[in-house]
Design an enzyme around this catalytic site. Structure first.
Site, PDB file in Angstrom:
ATOM      1  N   THR A  46       0.755  -1.210  -0.070  1.00  0.00           N
ATOM      2  CA  THR A  46       0.064   0.101  -0.042  1.00  0.00           C
ATOM      3  C   THR A  46       0.881   1.332  -0.120  1.00  0.00           C
ATOM      4  OG1 THR A  46      -0.101   0.027   2.565  1.00  0.00           O
ATOM      5  CG2 THR A  46      -1.596  -1.220   1.246  1.00  0.00           C
ATOM      6  N   GLU A  81      -5.878  -4.053  -0.206  1.00  0.00           N
ATOM      7  CA  GLU A  81      -6.074  -4.957   0.822  1.00  0.00           C
ATOM      8  C   GLU A  81      -7.401  -5.873   0.201  1.00  0.00           C
ATOM      9  OE1 GLU A  81      -5.436  -1.833   1.375  1.00  0.00           O
ATOM     10  OE2 GLU A  81      -4.459  -1.963   3.377  1.00  0.00           O
ATOM     11  N   LYS A 128     -14.771  17.103  11.514  1.00  0.00           N
ATOM     12  CA  LYS A 128     -15.816  17.021  12.331  1.00  0.00           C
ATOM     13  C   LYS A 128     -15.996  18.606  12.772  1.00  0.00           C
ATOM     14  CE  LYS A 128     -17.293  13.736  15.574  1.00  0.00           C
ATOM     15  NZ  LYS A 128     -17.117  12.619  16.566  1.00  0.00           N
ATOM     16  N   TRP A 158     -20.406  15.578  11.431  1.00  0.00           N
ATOM     17  CA  TRP A 158     -19.481  15.118  10.235  1.00  0.00           C
ATOM     18  C   TRP A 158     -19.807  15.785   9.034  1.00  0.00           C
ATOM     19  CZ3 TRP A 158     -18.741   9.102  10.410  1.00  0.00           C
ATOM     20  CH2 TRP A 158     -18.094   8.836  11.730  1.00  0.00           C
TER      21      TRP A 158
HETATM   22  P1  ADP Z   1      -3.469   3.536  -1.037  1.00  0.00           P
HETATM   23  O1  ADP Z   1      -2.306   2.778  -1.103  1.00  0.00           O
HETATM   24  O2  ADP Z   1      -3.554   4.877  -1.611  1.00  0.00           O
HETATM   25  O3  ADP Z   1      -4.522   3.409   0.337  1.00  0.00           O
HETATM   26  P2  ADP Z   1      -5.634   2.004  -2.183  1.00  0.00           P
HETATM   27  O4  ADP Z   1      -5.635   1.935  -3.819  1.00  0.00           O
HETATM   28  O5  ADP Z   1      -5.407   0.447  -1.541  1.00  0.00           O
HETATM   29  O6  ADP Z   1      -4.208   2.675  -2.091  1.00  0.00           O
HETATM   30  O7  ADP Z   1      -6.833   2.985  -1.705  1.00  0.00           O
HETATM   31  C1  ADP Z   1      -7.872   2.497  -1.195  1.00  0.00           C
HETATM   32  C2  ADP Z   1      -8.933   3.452  -0.999  1.00  0.00           C
HETATM   33  O8  ADP Z   1      -9.086   4.234  -1.984  1.00  0.00           O
HETATM   34  C3  ADP Z   1     -10.017   3.058  -0.430  1.00  0.00           C
HETATM   35  O9  ADP Z   1      -9.887   2.484   1.174  1.00  0.00           O
HETATM   36  C4  ADP Z   1     -10.950   4.346  -0.547  1.00  0.00           C
HETATM   37  O10 ADP Z   1     -10.626   5.234   0.408  1.00  0.00           O
HETATM   38  C5  ADP Z   1     -10.412   4.779  -1.682  1.00  0.00           C
HETATM   39  N1  ADP Z   1     -11.365   4.495  -2.654  1.00  0.00           N
HETATM   40  C6  ADP Z   1     -11.192   3.505  -3.594  1.00  0.00           C
HETATM   41  N2  ADP Z   1     -12.445   3.426  -4.523  1.00  0.00           N
HETATM   42  C7  ADP Z   1     -12.924   4.483  -4.261  1.00  0.00           C
HETATM   43  C8  ADP Z   1     -14.396   5.163  -4.652  1.00  0.00           C
HETATM   44  N3  ADP Z   1     -15.046   4.746  -5.803  1.00  0.00           N
HETATM   45  N4  ADP Z   1     -14.785   6.525  -4.146  1.00  0.00           N
HETATM   46  C9  ADP Z   1     -14.083   6.682  -3.159  1.00  0.00           C
HETATM   47  N5  ADP Z   1     -13.096   6.276  -2.323  1.00  0.00           N
HETATM   48  C10 ADP Z   1     -12.596   5.270  -3.135  1.00  0.00           C
END
Ligand code: ADP
Length: 541
Positions: A185, A330, A439, A444
């Site tokens: 990640t 993940e 917040k 929120w």
């Molecule tokens: P990083 O390593 O940047 O965390 P990831 O690709 O694993 O990369 O990131 C996942 C996160 O991206 C998710 O937990 C969510 O917050 C965000 N995410 C993914 N798809 C969407 C979506 N369609 N809309 C909003 N947020 C998204």
């Protein structure tokens, strides 16, 4: 228990390759290359070169379980590694080159990778990293003799290694639970963490993603892979395309509007996917040139929230359906995808579009979702109550690579770090990431909702909302806006644009015009913005 009497053939990435070579052997693969010429072959050709590569890996003394790293773009050579490395039972470790240098070093060291295949663009980076990575002993430059130089790391030449081998290889049977691909990640909080996909999770993920209720591929599709192969296996597309006999188109490192357009039109692309920033560039290109997107029929967009105006423009101006997906490294990464149901259709066009365009998607077979309150109790699926999003399923992570313990709870649920609502029809909507939540006065405010509306304001390219410390309200939202080149938009124009769409107390306390930084995975880097504007409102009353 009465044991079932069916076969227990292990699921493996090799089975995808051998299936495609046999049943879709002449379906084309097209890849841009760093050297310039476009490379063309087919699934039978991929299988032949993957077989040779498997032999090369064995000659290099790669053993089952060893980590073989890549620093590479979306190309046919990277694709060959996607199959050859797991195919011999080793682990393909795709490294994101957009990360900071010390993170890349950390990742290679943490994974204990012993071999590195890299594109020439990263030659200087590799020279700098090598002295700090004693475990990394073998380097291969992904090019031919005419374009490569060994450098001080003594890199071997990929094409020469392949040329020395004959095709034909007896792929070993690999346990379906063996690690196949390791992907870290981006480490926006703390050190990057390794997610190790297994053969089984990759195959199940690819099969689920291919369903009609997800991407719905057929052998007539042409898939342009606009998500990076170094990030969560490009959403599994390099596995889904051969599984369905789709033409596969790889853009190397060129994701600008003009380059994508050449491929979309020239290669009969019907399907593509990527983060919103890529499609913002492509829409700008179409608007500037008056071009049409050829046979493109479906775009999957995810990684961050899809602006409603983007989905609407693709559909109404260009006839392209946008499907939003949500997922994370993940979750392999496919978690949910936006598919309609008869119950949704019955609500009428307006509600249907609202759900498909502004919600992240609907629960699919294979992944379970729930939202929970702070005390861990499940929240109602009423589309209003938001809670921490938890997921569970056969392609969801259980433990990080070299982690001391499982990160799931006792029932196997993984906390995604996202805040979401789920409605009565099962559509999930992300309102924020836990760490981005604003917040204000105890209530929120959804940064994603405000961004989504602001980006529809003419002239606005990217909109980012962050929570900034406020002397009276704890936190208040501030909107940072990057404009399209040559546009001028005033603060008041943006606020007037937002007014009819959001509650008054959600109105950002300020609008700042400037560049919006992106992370290594193309998301708005809110950490950088929060650091930059930390005290922006501290003088406010
Ligand atoms: P990083 O390593 O940047 O965390 P990831 O690709 O694993 O990369 O990131 C996942 C996160 O991206 C998710 O937990 C969510 O917050 C965000 N995410 C993914 N798809 C969407 C979506 N369609 N809309 C909003 N947020 C998204």
């Amino acid at each position: 228990m009465t044991p079932g009497l069916m076969q227990t053939t292990p699921l493996s990435t090799t089975s995808i390759l051998t299936y495609a070579a046999l049943n879709h052997g002449d379906r084309e693969i097209v890849s841009r290359t760093l050297e310039g010429p476009v490379w063309r072959y087919d699934y039978a050709g991929l299988a032949r070169r993957a077989e040779k590569l498997a032999k090369v890996l064995l000659d290099l003394e790669v053993k089952p379980g060893d980590r073989v790293a890549t620093l590479a773009w979306n190309t046919h050579r990277h694709l060959e590694l996607f199959y050859a490395v797991p195919g011999i039972g080793a682990v393909l470790h795709t490294v994101n080159p957009r990360l900071f240098e010390d993170q890349i070093r950390f990742i290679l060291d943490h994974a204990g990778s012993t071999v590195l295949f890299f594109d020439a663009s990263f030659a200087e980076l590799v020279e700098r990293l090598a002295p700090h990575l004693p475990a990394l002993t073998t380097y291969v430059l992904l090019t031919d003799e005419a374009h490569g130089a060994p450098g001080t790391v003594g890199a071997m030449c990929y094409e020469s290694l392949l040329a020395d081998e004959d095709p034909g290889f007896d792929w070993p049977v690999v346990d379906e639970n063996a690690g196949a691909v390791l992907c870290y990640t981006s480490g926006t909080t703390g050190d990057p963490k390794g997610v190790l996909y297994s053969h089984r999770s990759i195959v199940l993920h690819a099969m689920a993603g291919s369903l009609n209720s997800a991407f719905g591929f057929t052998a007539h599709d042409g898939i342009l892979v606009c998500t990076s192969m170094f990030h969560a296996t490009a959403w599994g597309l390099p596995f889904m395309a051969p599984l369905n006999g789709c033409k596969l188109i790889l853009p190397c490192e060129k994701f600008d509007g003009a380059s994508l357009h050449d491929l979309i039109v020239g290669e009969d692309v019907t399907f593509s996917g990527g983060v919103p920033t890529i499609w913002t560039m492509y829409l700008a290109y179409l608007a500037q040139t008056g071009a049409r997107p050829g046979k493109l029929k479906t775009l999957i967009i995810g990684g961050s929230a899809v602006p409603r105006v983007m989905a609407q423009t693709f559909k109404q101006t260009y006839g392209v359906n946008v499907t939003q997906i949500w997922g994370m490294t993940e979750t392999s990464p496919l978690g949910v995808t936006s598919t309609p149901t008869p119950a949704l259709d019955a609500l009428g066009d307006e509600a249907r579009q609202e759900a498909l365009w502004t919600k992240q998607g609907r629960l699919q077979f294979g992944i379970e979702l729930k939202i929970v309150a702070e005390d861990g109790v499940e929240c109602p699926r009423d589309g209003q109550t938001s809670g921490a999003l938890m997921v569970r399923g056969p392609w969801v992570l259980r433990r990080y690579y070299r982690g001391a313990a499982d990160v799931t709870d006792a029932d196997g649920w993984f906390n995604t770090g996202d805040i979401a609502t789920i409605d009565a029809l099962g559509y999930m909507r992300i309102t924020d990431r836990t760490k981005d939540v604003i917040k204000s006065g105890g209530e929120w405010i959804s940064s994603i909702d405000i961004e989504n509306i602001a980006v529809g304001c003419p002239g606005v390219k990217i909109a980012a909302v962050i929570g900034v410390a406020h002397p009276k309200w704890d936190e208040r939202p501030v909107l940072v806006i990057e404009l399209h080149a040559g546009e001028t938009v005033t603060r008041q124009a943006v606020l007037d644009y937002l007014k009819p769409h959001i509650a008054k107390w959600w109105t950002p306390d300020d609008v700042i015009f400037g560049p919006v930084p992106l992370t290594a995975t193309g998301k708005i880097d809110k950490k950088v913005l929060r650091d930059a504007y930390r005290d922006h409102l501290m003088g406010a009353g």
